[in-house]
Write a protein that holds these residues in place. Structure first.
Motif, PDB file in Angstrom:
ATOM      1  N   ASP A  86      -2.795   1.847   4.149  1.00  0.00           N
ATOM      2  CA  ASP A  86      -3.094   2.571   2.913  1.00  0.00           C
ATOM      3  C   ASP A  86      -2.830   4.053   3.121  1.00  0.00           C
ATOM      4  O   ASP A  86      -3.724   4.885   3.038  1.00  0.00           O
ATOM      5  CB  ASP A  86      -4.553   2.335   2.517  1.00  0.00           C
ATOM      6  CG  ASP A  86      -4.843   2.854   1.113  1.00  0.00           C
ATOM      7  OD1 ASP A  86      -3.889   3.000   0.329  1.00  0.00           O
ATOM      8  OD2 ASP A  86      -6.019   3.129   0.816  1.00  0.00           O
ATOM      9  N   ARG A 116       0.380   5.090  -1.435  1.00  0.00           N
ATOM     10  CA  ARG A 116      -0.483   5.304  -2.605  1.00  0.00           C
ATOM     11  C   ARG A 116       0.277   6.001  -3.716  1.00  0.00           C
ATOM     12  O   ARG A 116       0.132   5.668  -4.897  1.00  0.00           O
ATOM     13  CB  ARG A 116      -1.713   6.139  -2.206  1.00  0.00           C
ATOM     14  CG  ARG A 116      -2.613   5.473  -1.167  1.00  0.00           C
ATOM     15  CD  ARG A 116      -4.010   6.070  -1.171  1.00  0.00           C
ATOM     16  NE  ARG A 116      -4.031   7.511  -0.999  1.00  0.00           N
ATOM     17  CZ  ARG A 116      -4.014   8.139   0.177  1.00  0.00           C
ATOM     18  NH1 ARG A 116      -3.962   7.432   1.305  1.00  0.00           N
ATOM     19  NH2 ARG A 116      -4.057   9.450   0.245  1.00  0.00           N
ATOM     20  N   ALA A 133      -1.684   5.734  -7.829  1.00  0.00           N
ATOM     21  CA  ALA A 133      -3.141   5.594  -7.813  1.00  0.00           C
ATOM     22  C   ALA A 133      -3.734   6.096  -9.126  1.00  0.00           C
ATOM     23  O   ALA A 133      -3.143   6.913  -9.830  1.00  0.00           O
ATOM     24  CB  ALA A 133      -3.716   6.378  -6.631  1.00  0.00           C
TER      25      ALA A 133
END
Length: 236
Positions: A9, A14, A19
């Motif tokens: 992650d 991301r 996100a």
């Protein structure tokens, strides 16, 4: 317990998947630009999440919604800086590597803190390597040799730039504005060393060298020697 990167992650994944936006609307480009301005003005050690949050007018915890650590922030800064390193389209391998070397030098001199961070695995750094490797496709070199070519040129460029940046830092520490003032400040020590008779080759350089301060000429000559050597050794 695995950290974010070990779990996969990491920052760039991301950003790729998009996100959920925090309440405070910033862009990663704005964050990188502000952090780079701080590092350019005050040095890399002056950059902290708290100071950056103050500069952006947000709470520190809000900033952590975009970058989870200072390491991620540094990656973001490097990636943004490498976006400035231009690589020409359609040129042969030698012209491409030459142009990239000069562009890298200009970028590092604008952002001297880059020399401390190397080349982390970011999209812009990887894209640059990808394009340079593709430029070498026409040479017929195998994959390993192509990477050696890139690393050889990069090592020369980074080493020379590091020296230029160290010299600029020395001028700053000594409180002088140019090499003439530095030589004046160091004259007693230099005179003592040269008059000892133990360093005849270095004394000859000091007395007869005419391009000691011509960093552009020095960079160009060294770069062409490296490129000549690669071309001759590899037959490309």
């Amino acid at each position: 317990m695995a950290d974010d990167n070990e779990a996969g992650d990491f920052l760039w994944r991301r950003l790729e998947r998009g996100a959920r936006a925090p309440r405070v609307q910033l862009t990663h480009a704005q964050i990188a630009e502000a952090a780079i301005e701080m590092a350019d003005a005050e040095g890399l050690d002056a950059v902290s999440m708290r100071k950056l949050a103050d500069r952006l007018g947000v709470a520190t915890m809000s900033l952590y919604r975009y970058v989870r650590s200072k390491d991620e922030l540094l990656e973001l800064m490097v990636d943004a800086a490498y976006e400035q390193v231009e690589i020409p389209e359609g040129a042969d391998w030698r012209e491409t590597l030459r142009a990239r070397a000069w562009a890298t030098r200009a970028t590092y001199l604008r952002h001297p803190w880059l020399v401390r961070l190397g080349e982390p695995l970011t999209p812009a750094v990887t894209a640059s390597a990808d394009r340079l490797l593709a430029t070498l496709d026409s040479t017929g070199l195998d994959a390993d040799t192509k990477m050696v070519v890139l690393r050889t040129v990069r090592s020369y460029v980074n080493g020379i730039i590091a020296g230029e940046i160290e010299l600029a830092e020395l001028l700053r520490r000594e409180g002088v504005s140019d090499m003439d003032e530095l030589r004046h400040a160091y004259a007693p020590r230099m005179r003592w060393l040269l008059e000892s008779g133990r360093y005849p080759a270095y004394r000859d350089y000091i007395r007869h060298g005419r391009r000691k301060d011509d960093t552009v000429w020095q960079f160009e000559l060294g770069l062409e020697c490296v490129l000549d050597g690669l071309a001759t050794r590899l037959g490309i």
